[in-house]
Design a protein around this motif. Structure first.
Motif: not given
Length: 63
Positions: A27, A48, A55-56
């Motif tokens: 991620y 997330l 997604l971060n």
């Protein structure tokens, strides 16, 4: 919260990547999503959030 390891983090550019434990999913991590300072190899927990390109990792803290 998910657990993982900081794979890469560039302090001068303010971004990096986290690999989730178990799934080995990678991620994106931005300095704005950090709670604690991180370094490569740190064990972290994170949530997330949907970003521009997927997604971060956010609310990232060292464990």
């Amino acid at each position: 919260m998910k657990n993982g390891t900081v794979k890469f983090f560039n302090e001068s550019k303010g971004f990096g990547f986290v690999i989730e434990d178990g799934t080995k999913t990678e991620y994106f991590l931005h300095v704005s999503g950090l709670i604690d300072e991180v370094r490569e190899g740190d064990a972290v927990e994170f949530d997330l959030k949907e970003g521009r390109k997927g997604l971060n990792a956010v609310d990232v803290r060292v464990i």
